[in-house]
Design a protein around this motif. Structure first.
Motif, PDB file in Angstrom:
ATOM      1  N   GLN A 177      -5.539  81.567  36.994  1.00  0.00           N
ATOM      2  CA  GLN A 177      -4.691  80.631  37.353  1.00  0.00           C
ATOM      3  C   GLN A 177      -3.290  80.457  36.902  1.00  0.00           C
ATOM      4  O   GLN A 177      -2.597  80.081  37.691  1.00  0.00           O
ATOM      5  CB  GLN A 177      -5.453  79.171  36.902  1.00  0.00           C
ATOM      6  CG  GLN A 177      -6.645  78.779  37.449  1.00  0.00           C
ATOM      7  CD  GLN A 177      -7.130  77.474  37.164  1.00  0.00           C
ATOM      8  OE1 GLN A 177      -7.601  77.581  35.725  1.00  0.00           O
ATOM      9  NE2 GLN A 177      -7.790  76.660  37.911  1.00  0.00           N
ATOM     10  N   LEU A 178      -3.032  80.756  35.645  1.00  0.00           N
ATOM     11  CA  LEU A 178      -1.666  80.668  35.074  1.00  0.00           C
ATOM     12  C   LEU A 178      -0.700  81.606  35.794  1.00  0.00           C
ATOM     13  O   LEU A 178       0.329  81.197  36.588  1.00  0.00           O
ATOM     14  CB  LEU A 178      -1.540  81.302  33.626  1.00  0.00           C
ATOM     15  CG  LEU A 178      -0.318  81.065  33.129  1.00  0.00           C
ATOM     16  CD1 LEU A 178       0.085  79.716  32.903  1.00  0.00           C
ATOM     17  CD2 LEU A 178      -0.271  81.734  31.557  1.00  0.00           C
ATOM     18  N   ARG A 179      -1.239  82.879  36.314  1.00  0.00           N
ATOM     19  CA  ARG A 179      -0.331  83.785  37.305  1.00  0.00           C
ATOM     20  C   ARG A 179      -0.191  83.295  38.565  1.00  0.00           C
ATOM     21  O   ARG A 179       0.664  83.215  39.276  1.00  0.00           O
ATOM     22  CB  ARG A 179      -1.000  85.189  36.908  1.00  0.00           C
ATOM     23  CG  ARG A 179      -0.173  86.339  37.163  1.00  0.00           C
ATOM     24  CD  ARG A 179      -0.825  87.638  37.004  1.00  0.00           C
ATOM     25  NE  ARG A 179      -0.915  88.033  35.583  1.00  0.00           N
ATOM     26  CZ  ARG A 179       0.065  88.515  34.816  1.00  0.00           C
ATOM     27  NH1 ARG A 179       1.015  88.763  35.323  1.00  0.00           N
ATOM     28  NH2 ARG A 179      -0.118  88.875  33.616  1.00  0.00           N
ATOM     29  N   TYR A 209       1.855  76.239  29.112  1.00  0.00           N
ATOM     30  CA  TYR A 209       1.121  77.553  29.426  1.00  0.00           C
ATOM     31  C   TYR A 209      -0.501  77.389  28.888  1.00  0.00           C
ATOM     32  O   TYR A 209      -1.030  78.464  28.953  1.00  0.00           O
ATOM     33  CB  TYR A 209       1.818  78.628  28.988  1.00  0.00           C
ATOM     34  CG  TYR A 209       2.152  78.729  27.760  1.00  0.00           C
ATOM     35  CD1 TYR A 209       1.549  78.668  26.553  1.00  0.00           C
ATOM     36  CD2 TYR A 209       3.533  78.648  27.550  1.00  0.00           C
ATOM     37  CE1 TYR A 209       1.943  78.748  25.399  1.00  0.00           C
ATOM     38  CE2 TYR A 209       4.236  78.380  25.915  1.00  0.00           C
ATOM     39  CZ  TYR A 209       3.321  78.595  24.954  1.00  0.00           C
ATOM     40  OH  TYR A 209       3.768  78.625  23.727  1.00  0.00           O
ATOM     41  N   ARG A 260      -1.061  83.904  27.098  1.00  0.00           N
ATOM     42  CA  ARG A 260      -0.794  82.949  27.957  1.00  0.00           C
ATOM     43  C   ARG A 260       0.902  82.717  28.253  1.00  0.00           C
ATOM     44  O   ARG A 260       1.351  82.911  29.325  1.00  0.00           O
ATOM     45  CB  ARG A 260      -1.640  81.866  27.976  1.00  0.00           C
ATOM     46  CG  ARG A 260      -2.934  81.936  28.203  1.00  0.00           C
ATOM     47  CD  ARG A 260      -3.691  80.785  28.271  1.00  0.00           C
ATOM     48  NE  ARG A 260      -5.211  81.313  28.260  1.00  0.00           N
ATOM     49  CZ  ARG A 260      -6.360  80.253  28.707  1.00  0.00           C
ATOM     50  NH1 ARG A 260      -6.051  79.200  29.114  1.00  0.00           N
ATOM     51  NH2 ARG A 260      -7.295  80.645  28.342  1.00  0.00           N
ATOM     52  N   LYS A 261       1.372  82.545  27.098  1.00  0.00           N
ATOM     53  CA  LYS A 261       2.822  82.351  27.252  1.00  0.00           C
ATOM     54  C   LYS A 261       3.476  83.654  27.561  1.00  0.00           C
ATOM     55  O   LYS A 261       4.576  83.658  28.714  1.00  0.00           O
ATOM     56  CB  LYS A 261       3.392  82.107  25.585  1.00  0.00           C
ATOM     57  CG  LYS A 261       5.052  81.878  25.545  1.00  0.00           C
ATOM     58  CD  LYS A 261       5.511  82.378  24.067  1.00  0.00           C
ATOM     59  CE  LYS A 261       5.845  83.748  24.092  1.00  0.00           C
ATOM     60  NZ  LYS A 261       6.593  84.276  22.980  1.00  0.00           N
ATOM     61  N   TYR A 279      -2.973  73.250  39.315  1.00  0.00           N
ATOM     62  CA  TYR A 279      -2.330  74.034  38.259  1.00  0.00           C
ATOM     63  C   TYR A 279      -1.670  73.150  37.437  1.00  0.00           C
ATOM     64  O   TYR A 279      -0.368  72.578  37.586  1.00  0.00           O
ATOM     65  CB  TYR A 279      -1.189  74.950  39.036  1.00  0.00           C
ATOM     66  CG  TYR A 279      -1.851  75.856  39.918  1.00  0.00           C
ATOM     67  CD1 TYR A 279      -2.850  77.132  39.472  1.00  0.00           C
ATOM     68  CD2 TYR A 279      -2.050  75.613  41.327  1.00  0.00           C
ATOM     69  CE1 TYR A 279      -3.234  77.945  40.387  1.00  0.00           C
ATOM     70  CE2 TYR A 279      -2.707  76.659  42.139  1.00  0.00           C
ATOM     71  CZ  TYR A 279      -3.252  77.504  41.588  1.00  0.00           C
ATOM     72  OH  TYR A 279      -4.032  78.688  42.746  1.00  0.00           O
ATOM     73  N   ASP A 338      -6.829  74.885  27.006  1.00  0.00           N
ATOM     74  CA  ASP A 338      -7.785  75.095  27.582  1.00  0.00           C
ATOM     75  C   ASP A 338      -9.181  74.679  26.974  1.00  0.00           C
ATOM     76  O   ASP A 338      -9.569  75.363  26.073  1.00  0.00           O
ATOM     77  CB  ASP A 338      -7.667  76.382  28.339  1.00  0.00           C
ATOM     78  CG  ASP A 338      -9.035  76.683  29.282  1.00  0.00           C
ATOM     79  OD1 ASP A 338      -9.823  75.964  29.337  1.00  0.00           O
ATOM     80  OD2 ASP A 338      -8.919  77.971  29.560  1.00  0.00           O
ATOM     81  N   GLU A 341      -5.920  82.551  32.379  1.00  0.00           N
ATOM     82  CA  GLU A 341      -5.058  83.401  32.684  1.00  0.00           C
ATOM     83  C   GLU A 341      -4.857  83.776  34.119  1.00  0.00           C
ATOM     84  O   GLU A 341      -3.666  83.842  34.717  1.00  0.00           O
ATOM     85  CB  GLU A 341      -5.185  84.770  31.858  1.00  0.00           C
ATOM     86  CG  GLU A 341      -5.279  84.594  30.353  1.00  0.00           C
ATOM     87  CD  GLU A 341      -5.647  85.851  29.601  1.00  0.00           C
ATOM     88  OE1 GLU A 341      -5.680  86.831  30.253  1.00  0.00           O
ATOM     89  OE2 GLU A 341      -6.230  85.697  28.371  1.00  0.00           O
ATOM     90  N   VAL A 387       2.187  80.023  38.474  1.00  0.00           N
ATOM     91  CA  VAL A 387       3.317  80.105  38.348  1.00  0.00           C
ATOM     92  C   VAL A 387       4.096  81.130  39.457  1.00  0.00           C
ATOM     93  O   VAL A 387       5.149  80.430  40.144  1.00  0.00           O
ATOM     94  CB  VAL A 387       3.580  80.994  37.079  1.00  0.00           C
ATOM     95  CG1 VAL A 387       5.107  81.310  36.953  1.00  0.00           C
ATOM     96  CG2 VAL A 387       3.136  80.276  35.963  1.00  0.00           C
ATOM     97  N   MET A 446       3.141  83.715  31.569  1.00  0.00           N
ATOM     98  CA  MET A 446       4.106  82.814  32.189  1.00  0.00           C
ATOM     99  C   MET A 446       5.371  83.221  32.174  1.00  0.00           C
ATOM    100  O   MET A 446       6.190  83.305  33.344  1.00  0.00           O
ATOM    101  CB  MET A 446       3.992  81.492  31.472  1.00  0.00           C
ATOM    102  CG  MET A 446       5.076  80.344  32.131  1.00  0.00           C
ATOM    103  SD  MET A 446       4.907  78.764  31.343  1.00  0.00           S
ATOM    104  CE  MET A 446       3.533  78.111  32.678  1.00  0.00           C
ATOM    105  N   PHE A 460       0.252  72.520  34.846  1.00  0.00           N
ATOM    106  CA  PHE A 460       1.421  72.815  33.644  1.00  0.00           C
ATOM    107  C   PHE A 460       2.208  71.767  33.180  1.00  0.00           C
ATOM    108  O   PHE A 460       3.028  71.725  32.458  1.00  0.00           O
ATOM    109  CB  PHE A 460       2.671  73.846  34.538  1.00  0.00           C
ATOM    110  CG  PHE A 460       2.013  74.912  35.175  1.00  0.00           C
ATOM    111  CD1 PHE A 460       0.999  75.665  34.620  1.00  0.00           C
ATOM    112  CD2 PHE A 460       2.405  75.325  36.390  1.00  0.00           C
ATOM    113  CE1 PHE A 460       0.570  76.871  35.241  1.00  0.00           C
ATOM    114  CE2 PHE A 460       1.944  76.503  37.107  1.00  0.00           C
ATOM    115  CZ  PHE A 460       1.262  77.231  36.412  1.00  0.00           C
TER     116      PHE A 460
END
Length: 474
Positions: A453-455, A446, A378-379, A109, A117, A451, A458, A382, A111
């Motif tokens: 992986q982002l969730r 972000y 994506r923002k 991840y 991406d 998406e 975080v 996050m 960040f």
């Protein structure tokens, strides 16, 4: 503590950091002799005892060694640990270095990466486009670009800026560089000598801090807020310190995401003219807005050559092409051309031709519209996952980052160590601070992970942080 003692301590740290940056950047290699105490004191305009104190501490820290009656030399470095599977070792040391060290740690991840991406970039279209470029320019690989940059590209960008901002501009006012970081480096080499004063936003772009510090600059900080700067503070510092330049990133600022309003931009130009201070405007995110377009760049208010404008296109078109342009007065351009010729004698022509034809295409505009939507989503993801915390941030209207205030008891360095152990990276606030403080702030990007992986990432990150509250629980 007296002011004199405070100044001496500050100067000593400046000398120590200056030597360390030169060593880390391999400008001084193992067993190279360092400048004499007398020479470095003269170069940096400090007392010889200040340099001697810095050299002694460098020796104590194992960075340099002494030869009797000969001077100080760069110490042999310890064998580097290349076992990237040993995450715990890396995480224990990475926060002492630079952002590039954090980005090289293999995590799931990312960040810490203020990059887009690759799946959001038009890779397949680019592949076909490269073939067309070779048909148009069959000798492109057998030809150097000029040092200033491909004339056809500079003409195209000139028309773009004139149409966008209604400014008076000529292709001869532009220099093509291999990304904005090269432009910043060239400017620092052209205009900064050891102990020259420069103004910097606080916080600021970490690479720019390192570049100017490596030149021996005396950095004075100007706080940036969601509503811009305290212009009284800016004027006071320009009047008091007489800085050579002010490096700023006023549009979707890195790392905060703040945007300086139009009325302040105009006033900044007036102050810079009055106090003979160059403004270096670094504009890497101008087209990455979510709703309203940002104000015109500061350089559009300039009529006498006070502003040096750096516009990067790498982030949202193709990081691999490394295309940026500098717009500046002819006197500044002449110095930059000398530095550019020594650096690489001109950016690769193939990259410039590929960029030229894609940038002016309809596909480019379609790509930008889709990219803005994807990044806004994506923002928001996050921010949704962070909403359950008591952390604080100002939601940006563009750019790639959130600048987050953690509770005061948090140590971002300790949090980074624990996060990397869980395969998560971020940027500690100290790396974005010319004063190396802001330890309870972090930058989360972000833009680099998808998406899903982002969730997931975080949520894991919030869990890691929860383990450190209160700090004695871990």
């Amino acid at each position: 503590m007296s002011k004199a003692i405070q100044n001496e301590g500050y100067l000593f740290k400046q000398v120590y950091d200056y030597v360390m940056h030169r060593i880390e950047r391999k400008e001084w290699n193992e067993h190279d002799k360092l400048p004499s105490v007398r020479q470095l004191a003269a170069d940096m305009n400090v007392h010889r005892l200040t340099v001697l104190k810095a050299y002694k501490l460098l020796k104590q820290d194992g960075k340099v060694y002494v030869k009797d009656k000969s001077g100080y030399y760069v110490q042999t470095s310890m064998k580097e640990n290349n076992d990237f599977e040993n995450i715990q070792y890396v995480s224990a040391n990475v926060q002492k270095k630079h952002l590039s060290d954090i980005n090289q740690v293999p995590v799931s991840y990312h960040f810490s990466q203020a990059l887009i991406d690759p799946n959001l970039l038009p890779n397949h279209y680019f592949s076909d486009y490269v073939k067309k470029v070779f048909d148009l320019y069959p000798k492109v690989l057998a030809t150097y670009s000029t040092v200033q940059g491909d004339e056809e590209l500079r003409e195209s960008l000139t028309h773009y800026f004139i149409n966008q901002y209604k400014t008076h501009l000529h292709a001869d006012d532009l220099l093509i560089t291999s990304g904005s970081q090269q432009a910043i480096h060239l400017l620092s080499q052209a205009f900064i000598k050891p102990r020259d004063t420069v103004l910097f936003e606080r916080p600021s772009y970490s690479a720019a801090i390192d570049i100017f510090r490596a030149q021996g600059a005396n950095i004075i900080t100007v706080d940036i807020h969601p509503d811009g700067y305290d212009l009284e503070q800016v004027e006071s510092y320009m009047k008091r310190y007489k800085p050579r330049l002010f490096y700023l990133n006023p549009t979707f600022h890195n790392p905060t995401g703040y945007t300086v309003p139009a009325d302040q931009r105009k006033k900044l130009v007036e102050l810079a003219e009055q106090y003979r201070c160059l403004l270096i405007e670094d504009d890497a995110y101008h087209d990455i807005y979510f709703k309203e377009t940002p104000p015109p760049p500061i350089y559009t208010y300039d009529t006498v050559g006070t502003v040096i404008y750096i516009r990067s296109f790498c982030k949202y078109i193709s990081p691999g092409l490394r295309i940026a342009t500098v717009i500046c007065h002819s006197s500044v351009l002449k110095s930059l051309l000398s530095m550019k010729s020594l650096a690489d004698n001109g950016s690769p022509l193939l990259n410039q031709k590929i960029f030229l034809h894609y940038f002016s295409s309809l596909r480019m505009q379609q790509h930008l519209e889709k990219l803005r939507i994807a990044l806004q989503i994506r923002k928001e993801i996050m921010e949704e996952e962070l909403a359950a915390t008591n952390w604080q941030w100002t939601s940006p209207h563009g750019g790639l980052n959130l600048w987050i205030k953690l509770p005061d008891h948090f140590s971002s360095e300790l949090l980074l160590t624990k996060s990397i152990q869980q395969s998560i990276s971020f940027v500690p606030g100290q790396l974005c601070d010319p004063l190396n403080q802001l330890s309870s702030w972090i930058r989360l990007s972000y833009s680099y992970v998808n998406e899903k992986q982002l969730r997931e990432g975080v949520r894991r990150f919030v869990d890691v942080a929860g383990c450190l509250s209160p700090p004695e629980s871990c």
